[in-house]
Design a protein around this motif. Structure first.
Motif, mmCIF file in Angstrom:
data_model
loop_
_atom_site.group_PDB
_atom_site.id
_atom_site.type_symbol
_atom_site.label_atom_id
_atom_site.label_comp_id
_atom_site.label_asym_id
_atom_site.label_seq_id
_atom_site.Cartn_x
_atom_site.Cartn_y
_atom_site.Cartn_z
ATOM 1 N N TYR A 148 0.833 -1.206 0.000
ATOM 2 C CA TYR A 148 0.000 0.000 0.000
ATOM 3 C C TYR A 148 0.868 1.257 0.000
ATOM 4 O O TYR A 148 0.652 2.186 -0.790
ATOM 5 C CB TYR A 148 -0.923 0.014 1.225
ATOM 6 C CG TYR A 148 -2.003 -1.039 1.211
ATOM 7 C CD1 TYR A 148 -2.600 -1.436 0.017
ATOM 8 C CD2 TYR A 148 -2.427 -1.645 2.391
ATOM 9 C CE1 TYR A 148 -3.591 -2.409 -0.003
ATOM 10 C CE2 TYR A 148 -3.416 -2.625 2.381
ATOM 11 C CZ TYR A 148 -3.992 -3.006 1.184
ATOM 12 O OH TYR A 148 -4.965 -3.967 1.165
ATOM 13 N N VAL A 149 1.852 1.279 0.881
ATOM 14 C CA VAL A 149 2.717 2.457 1.010
ATOM 15 C C VAL A 149 3.566 2.653 -0.241
ATOM 16 O O VAL A 149 3.664 3.766 -0.775
ATOM 17 C CB VAL A 149 3.631 2.328 2.255
ATOM 18 C CG1 VAL A 149 4.675 3.438 2.276
ATOM 19 C CG2 VAL A 149 2.796 2.359 3.526
ATOM 20 N N TYR A 196 4.787 5.403 -5.343
ATOM 21 C CA TYR A 196 4.956 5.297 -6.799
ATOM 22 C C TYR A 196 4.049 6.290 -7.526
ATOM 23 O O TYR A 196 4.484 6.996 -8.447
ATOM 24 C CB TYR A 196 4.647 3.864 -7.243
ATOM 25 C CG TYR A 196 4.298 3.737 -8.701
ATOM 26 C CD1 TYR A 196 5.286 3.773 -9.684
ATOM 27 C CD2 TYR A 196 2.967 3.595 -9.105
ATOM 28 C CE1 TYR A 196 4.963 3.673 -11.026
ATOM 29 C CE2 TYR A 196 2.637 3.490 -10.442
ATOM 30 C CZ TYR A 196 3.631 3.530 -11.403
ATOM 31 O OH TYR A 196 3.306 3.437 -12.728
ATOM 32 N N ILE A 197 2.806 6.374 -7.103
ATOM 33 C CA ILE A 197 1.844 7.280 -7.747
ATOM 34 C C ILE A 197 2.260 8.735 -7.557
ATOM 35 O O ILE A 197 2.221 9.544 -8.496
ATOM 36 C CB ILE A 197 0.422 7.040 -7.193
ATOM 37 C CG1 ILE A 197 -0.068 5.646 -7.615
ATOM 38 C CG2 ILE A 197 -0.542 8.117 -7.677
ATOM 39 C CD1 ILE A 197 -1.344 5.208 -6.926
ATOM 40 N N VAL A 198 2.689 9.064 -6.338
ATOM 41 C CA VAL A 198 3.134 10.435 -6.049
ATOM 42 C C VAL A 198 4.375 10.775 -6.877
ATOM 43 O O VAL A 198 4.473 11.860 -7.466
ATOM 44 C CB VAL A 198 3.426 10.599 -4.540
ATOM 45 C CG1 VAL A 198 4.110 11.941 -4.271
ATOM 46 C CG2 VAL A 198 2.138 10.492 -3.736
ATOM 47 N N VAL A 227 5.218 18.134 -12.410
ATOM 48 C CA VAL A 227 6.057 19.182 -11.806
ATOM 49 C C VAL A 227 7.366 19.352 -12.577
ATOM 50 O O VAL A 227 7.761 20.473 -12.912
ATOM 51 C CB VAL A 227 6.344 18.874 -10.321
ATOM 52 C CG1 VAL A 227 7.281 19.931 -9.723
ATOM 53 C CG2 VAL A 227 5.043 18.809 -9.525
ATOM 54 N N PHE A 228 8.026 18.221 -12.857
ATOM 55 C CA PHE A 228 9.317 18.294 -13.547
ATOM 56 C C PHE A 228 9.184 18.137 -15.063
ATOM 57 O O PHE A 228 10.176 18.206 -15.781
ATOM 58 C CB PHE A 228 10.264 17.221 -12.986
ATOM 59 C CG PHE A 228 10.602 17.428 -11.537
ATOM 60 C CD1 PHE A 228 11.516 18.396 -11.157
ATOM 61 C CD2 PHE A 228 9.979 16.670 -10.544
ATOM 62 C CE1 PHE A 228 11.826 18.591 -9.817
ATOM 63 C CE2 PHE A 228 10.277 16.863 -9.209
ATOM 64 C CZ PHE A 228 11.204 17.832 -8.836
ATOM 65 N N HIS A 229 7.964 17.901 -15.531
ATOM 66 C CA HIS A 229 7.650 17.838 -16.969
ATOM 67 C C HIS A 229 8.510 16.821 -17.728
ATOM 68 O O HIS A 229 8.946 17.063 -18.851
ATOM 69 C CB HIS A 229 7.806 19.229 -17.606
ATOM 70 C CG HIS A 229 6.989 20.267 -16.915
ATOM 71 N ND1 HIS A 229 5.608 20.266 -16.933
ATOM 72 C CD2 HIS A 229 7.368 21.335 -16.146
ATOM 73 C CE1 HIS A 229 5.157 21.296 -16.219
ATOM 74 N NE2 HIS A 229 6.200 21.965 -15.733
ATOM 75 N N PHE A 273 10.901 4.952 -14.909
ATOM 76 C CA PHE A 273 11.741 5.265 -13.751
ATOM 77 C C PHE A 273 11.018 4.930 -12.447
ATOM 78 O O PHE A 273 11.596 4.320 -11.533
ATOM 79 C CB PHE A 273 12.128 6.747 -13.775
ATOM 80 C CG PHE A 273 12.977 7.165 -12.615
ATOM 81 C CD1 PHE A 273 14.329 6.847 -12.567
ATOM 82 C CD2 PHE A 273 12.416 7.866 -11.545
ATOM 83 C CE1 PHE A 273 15.116 7.222 -11.487
ATOM 84 C CE2 PHE A 273 13.196 8.244 -10.457
ATOM 85 C CZ PHE A 273 14.545 7.920 -10.428
ATOM 86 N N SER A 274 9.753 5.305 -12.367
ATOM 87 C CA SER A 274 8.962 5.047 -11.157
ATOM 88 C C SER A 274 8.784 3.548 -10.918
ATOM 89 O O SER A 274 8.866 3.072 -9.785
ATOM 90 C CB SER A 274 7.591 5.718 -11.268
ATOM 91 O OG SER A 274 7.726 7.112 -11.412
#
Length: 213
Positions: free
Chosen positions: A128-129, A134-136, A144-146, A155-156
């Motif tokens: 869960y964590v 991963y989603i964040v 944010v970083f485009h 990468f994620s």
């Protein structure tokens, strides 16, 4: 390496079967043998498993759930370490060369898989964590970083897989040992002293290896 104590443990078990009034004597003999095993720097997997089995039976008779689960999980972890060599680092004072004793194998096959249940309990919150992270992370990389979605996604996923592998192959077993350590206070004094001796033996083995280097 010879199973030095296996036959003696079986003799104690056999003696109790023929003498119904021997219950207390049986466990007195078991305590005595356990204390003699404390001084062994290396112990075979069969000696360790059979000792845990006999205490597991004792705790089952006494309906001591914490102590019973401790011994069962420890047995199942030892068997898993026998199959998977990389897990043997958790039991540095144990010799895994011998084939697992048939009687012990039968005993384990007839019991609930406490280890898998404990792993499942620990993995659920981790998944869960880690999935939330991963989603964040993916959202930050894209919005944010485009960073292009495909690169951000790959990468994620790689980061998520890294932590998953680390959890499964390293952290999970250590966490289980930490958890069952809380139940060690429920053990008999002799068994508790034996478990402490196993830890000390592991430290001693590491020290001797370091000195040799």
């Amino acid at each position: 390496m010879e199973d030095k104590y296996l036959n003696a443990l079986y003799r104690i078990e056999e003696k109790s079967k023929h003498q119904l009034s021997m219950m207390s004597d049986k466990y007195n003999l078991l305590d005595e043998l356990t204390r003699s095993m404390i001084y062994e720097e290396i112990i075979t997997i069969n000696d360790y498993l059979k000792l845990l089995e006999m205490f597991a039976i004792k705790y089952a008779e006494e309906e001591d759930r914490d102590a019973y689960e401790y011994t069962m999980i420890k047995m199942q972890m030892l068997v898993e370490a026998k199959r998977k060599k990389y897990k043997r680092t958790l039991f540095k004072g144990v010799d895994f060369q011998n084939r697992i004793d048939y009687g012990v194998a039968i005993f384990l096959s007839e019991r609930k898989d406490y280890l898998s249940k404990r792993k499942e309990m620990l993995m659920k919150p981790f998944l869960y964590v880690s999935t939330s992270i991963y989603i964040v992370m993916l959202s930050l990389l894209v919005f944010v970083f485009h960073i292009p979605f495909l690169f951000a996604f790959l990468f994620s996923v790689l980061i998520w897989l890294f932590f998953l592998v680390y959890m499964v192959f390293s952290l999970l077993d250590e966490k289980i040992l930490e958890e069952i350590e809380k139940n060690r206070s429920a053990l008999d004094q002799a068994m508790d002293e034996f478990e402490v001796s196993r830890k000390n033996s592991s430290v001693s083995n590491l020290f001797h290896k370091f000195i040799k280097i």
